[in-house]
Design a protein around this motif. Sequence first.
Motif, mmCIF file in Angstrom:
data_model
loop_
_atom_site.group_PDB
_atom_site.id
_atom_site.type_symbol
_atom_site.label_atom_id
_atom_site.label_comp_id
_atom_site.label_asym_id
_atom_site.label_seq_id
_atom_site.Cartn_x
_atom_site.Cartn_y
_atom_site.Cartn_z
ATOM 1 N N ILE A 60 -5.435 -3.557 -3.005
ATOM 2 C CA ILE A 60 -4.915 -2.222 -2.709
ATOM 3 C C ILE A 60 -5.380 -1.780 -1.331
ATOM 4 O O ILE A 60 -6.582 -1.778 -1.034
ATOM 5 C CB ILE A 60 -5.370 -1.218 -3.778
ATOM 6 N N TYR A 61 -4.408 -1.390 -0.495
ATOM 7 C CA TYR A 61 -4.717 -0.910 0.847
ATOM 8 C C TYR A 61 -3.671 0.104 1.269
ATOM 9 O O TYR A 61 -2.477 -0.196 1.235
ATOM 10 C CB TYR A 61 -4.748 -2.071 1.841
ATOM 11 N N PRO A 62 -4.102 1.320 1.612
ATOM 12 C CA PRO A 62 -5.477 1.828 1.569
ATOM 13 C C PRO A 62 -5.947 2.056 0.137
ATOM 14 O O PRO A 62 -5.131 2.124 -0.773
ATOM 15 C CB PRO A 62 -5.388 3.141 2.348
ATOM 16 N N LYS A 63 -7.261 2.201 -0.039
ATOM 17 C CA LYS A 63 -7.855 2.247 -1.375
ATOM 18 C C LYS A 63 -7.306 3.381 -2.220
ATOM 19 O O LYS A 63 -7.197 3.264 -3.444
ATOM 20 C CB LYS A 63 -9.379 2.363 -1.265
ATOM 21 N N GLU A 64 -6.971 4.502 -1.588
ATOM 22 C CA GLU A 64 -6.507 5.650 -2.364
ATOM 23 C C GLU A 64 -5.098 5.471 -2.923
ATOM 24 O O GLU A 64 -4.598 6.311 -3.672
ATOM 25 C CB GLU A 64 -6.545 6.930 -1.515
ATOM 26 N N ASN A 65 -4.442 4.360 -2.583
ATOM 27 C CA ASN A 65 -3.061 4.151 -3.015
ATOM 28 C C ASN A 65 -2.943 3.353 -4.306
ATOM 29 O O ASN A 65 -1.854 2.851 -4.616
ATOM 30 C CB ASN A 65 -2.263 3.448 -1.913
ATOM 31 N N GLY A 66 -4.024 3.235 -5.059
ATOM 32 C CA GLY A 66 -3.962 2.476 -6.298
ATOM 33 C C GLY A 66 -2.885 2.978 -7.241
ATOM 34 O O GLY A 66 -2.098 2.203 -7.806
ATOM 35 N N TRP A 67 -2.812 4.306 -7.424
ATOM 36 C CA TRP A 67 -1.786 4.880 -8.316
ATOM 37 C C TRP A 67 -0.392 4.620 -7.779
ATOM 38 O O TRP A 67 0.547 4.381 -8.541
ATOM 39 C CB TRP A 67 -2.014 6.383 -8.480
ATOM 40 N N LEU A 68 -0.234 4.626 -6.443
ATOM 41 C CA LEU A 68 1.084 4.403 -5.845
ATOM 42 C C LEU A 68 1.517 2.953 -6.041
ATOM 43 O O LEU A 68 2.692 2.675 -6.326
ATOM 44 C CB LEU A 68 1.050 4.763 -4.365
ATOM 45 N N TYR A 69 0.588 2.003 -5.899
ATOM 46 C CA TYR A 69 0.905 0.603 -6.177
ATOM 47 C C TYR A 69 1.418 0.449 -7.605
ATOM 48 O O TYR A 69 2.401 -0.250 -7.864
ATOM 49 C CB TYR A 69 -0.336 -0.271 -5.979
ATOM 50 N N ASP A 70 0.726 1.095 -8.542
ATOM 51 C CA ASP A 70 1.119 0.989 -9.957
ATOM 52 C C ASP A 70 2.507 1.571 -10.182
ATOM 53 O O ASP A 70 3.330 0.983 -10.904
ATOM 54 C CB ASP A 70 0.104 1.717 -10.841
ATOM 55 N N ASP A 71 2.780 2.719 -9.584
ATOM 56 C CA ASP A 71 4.075 3.364 -9.782
ATOM 57 C C ASP A 71 5.208 2.557 -9.155
ATOM 58 O O ASP A 71 6.296 2.445 -9.724
ATOM 59 C CB ASP A 71 4.051 4.781 -9.200
ATOM 60 N N VAL A 72 4.961 1.997 -7.965
ATOM 61 C CA VAL A 72 5.989 1.185 -7.322
ATOM 62 C C VAL A 72 6.260 -0.070 -8.151
ATOM 63 O O VAL A 72 7.420 -0.460 -8.348
ATOM 64 C CB VAL A 72 5.566 0.809 -5.880
ATOM 65 N N ALA A 73 5.210 -0.709 -8.646
ATOM 66 C CA ALA A 73 5.392 -1.917 -9.462
ATOM 67 C C ALA A 73 6.139 -1.605 -10.754
ATOM 68 O O ALA A 73 6.898 -2.439 -11.257
ATOM 69 C CB ALA A 73 4.037 -2.550 -9.771
ATOM 70 N N ALA A 74 5.946 -0.392 -11.283
ATOM 71 C CA ALA A 74 6.625 -0.011 -12.524
ATOM 72 C C ALA A 74 8.099 0.305 -12.289
ATOM 73 O O ALA A 74 8.945 0.014 -13.139
ATOM 74 C CB ALA A 74 5.925 1.196 -13.143
ATOM 75 N N ALA A 75 8.416 0.897 -11.139
ATOM 76 C CA ALA A 75 9.794 1.302 -10.863
ATOM 77 C C ALA A 75 10.551 0.306 -9.997
ATOM 78 O O ALA A 75 11.753 0.438 -9.811
ATOM 79 C CB ALA A 75 9.801 2.673 -10.176
ATOM 80 N N GLY A 76 9.876 -0.675 -9.464
ATOM 81 C CA GLY A 76 10.485 -1.677 -8.592
ATOM 82 C C GLY A 76 9.575 -2.877 -8.504
ATOM 83 O O GLY A 76 9.257 -3.489 -9.517
ATOM 84 N N CYS A 77 9.098 -3.191 -7.298
ATOM 85 C CA CYS A 77 8.156 -4.307 -7.208
ATOM 86 C C CYS A 77 7.363 -4.259 -5.911
ATOM 87 O O CYS A 77 7.754 -3.626 -4.931
ATOM 88 C CB CYS A 77 8.869 -5.648 -7.349
ATOM 89 N N LEU A 78 6.229 -4.941 -5.947
ATOM 90 C CA LEU A 78 5.392 -5.209 -4.788
ATOM 91 C C LEU A 78 5.639 -6.651 -4.375
ATOM 92 O O LEU A 78 5.691 -7.545 -5.223
ATOM 93 C CB LEU A 78 3.914 -4.999 -5.120
ATOM 94 N N ILE A 79 5.764 -6.886 -3.072
ATOM 95 C CA ILE A 79 6.077 -8.222 -2.550
ATOM 96 C C ILE A 79 5.088 -8.577 -1.450
ATOM 97 O O ILE A 79 4.728 -7.740 -0.627
ATOM 98 C CB ILE A 79 7.506 -8.266 -1.964
ATOM 99 N N SER A 80 4.674 -9.831 -1.430
ATOM 100 C CA SER A 80 3.871 -10.340 -0.316
ATOM 101 C C SER A 80 4.094 -11.835 -0.185
ATOM 102 O O SER A 80 4.343 -12.524 -1.173
ATOM 103 C CB SER A 80 2.375 -10.060 -0.549
#
Length: 392
Positions: free
Chosen positions: A179-199
């Motif tokens: 998670i980067y920045p650290k405060e975005n943990g909840w945002l990562y979770d919400d994006v993964a739930a409604a779409g996806c994280l890619i790297s």
Amino acid sequence: MSMLKYWVWLSELAGLGNQTRLALLEHFNTPEDVYYADEGEILLTEGMTRREADALKAKDLTEAEKILADCERLELQVLTLRDAAYPVRLRSIYDPPCLLYLRGRLPEVDELPAVAVVGTRKASPYGIRCAEDLAFGLADAGALVVTGLARGIDSMAAQGALRAGGTVIGVLGGGVDVIYPKENGWLYDDVAAAGCLISEYPPGTEPLPAHFPIRNRIMSGLSVAALVVEAPVRSGALITAGMALDQGRDVFAVPGPIYAENSKGCNRLIRDGAGVAAEPWDILRDYEAQFPGKLRGTTRSAPEPLETQPGQMVETAEPAMPSLSLKGAGLTDDQILLLRTLTDQPMLTDDLIELTELPTRRVLSALTMLEIDQYVTQCSGKRYMRAVTLSE
């Protein structure tokens, strides 16, 4: 799994550039064929140097097997360049990544008008408001929002799209589990739930500065257009805009005050021919015919912004709560269940999801509509409280 280890081996092999990997796949068809090829055949690959051929002598698969084990443990998907689910739009760019790691569910990218929304990390209140409003409108109209989830404009764009109940793709400069920045943990979770994280980086990879300009080609490659909301003259967002142009994508920018440093990059883009984006349909009207049935002609107005400056949330609890009759309010079952679950004390979104047993996307969508109707209030830290008393 047995084939994937060769993909991971080729993608992580030190001493090879992405163009060399692509040339090898063109020559040998599969990474397994590359793995077992002799040096003479490898040297026949277009553009291959002796030094790169020597790098291919490293045959240890231990690291590749560890990465795949991490993916299984973290429930991540691994998508290769040859997989049918790999977006054609991304595959068609000059240097597509050979391998992608995904958390969440990849939407049908090629069937949707996707817009990359980017901008400065040091966003002004004006930039924050524009990012939220435009991303909300894009998502509400049916567009897919692509963003880098960095602090500032990127995060606010993702948040605005999610508040509209939209789908977001977050393209990261590190592993999808970092998670980067650290405060975005909840945002990562919400994006993964409604779409996806890619790297294109395996799990556990730290988001090094050099990774971000490289990942920008993926953001623009997934999209039909790039929108720069706020950017100074020297900004990574302008790198994304340049890559979008190189890939044949459209570029739009939000105009700003001529003396504001954060708007000078956007104003320069507009001067050089970028489209002016003052509202979502400044962008989307160009794609309505290209994606029939995917876009809605009218959109809701975005709710009032949650932030006045980066990292500072506005709490707006009402001093006195009006009464709401559940029978005559025309609410959905999800909205009614959430109102009954909420109290006059702030509750986390994750707690609401657990208590109601509703899917994350339905909870987020219902909360957005309740907030627009002023039946709930959003407080800091993605917490919600009921703003009305209930009567049956």
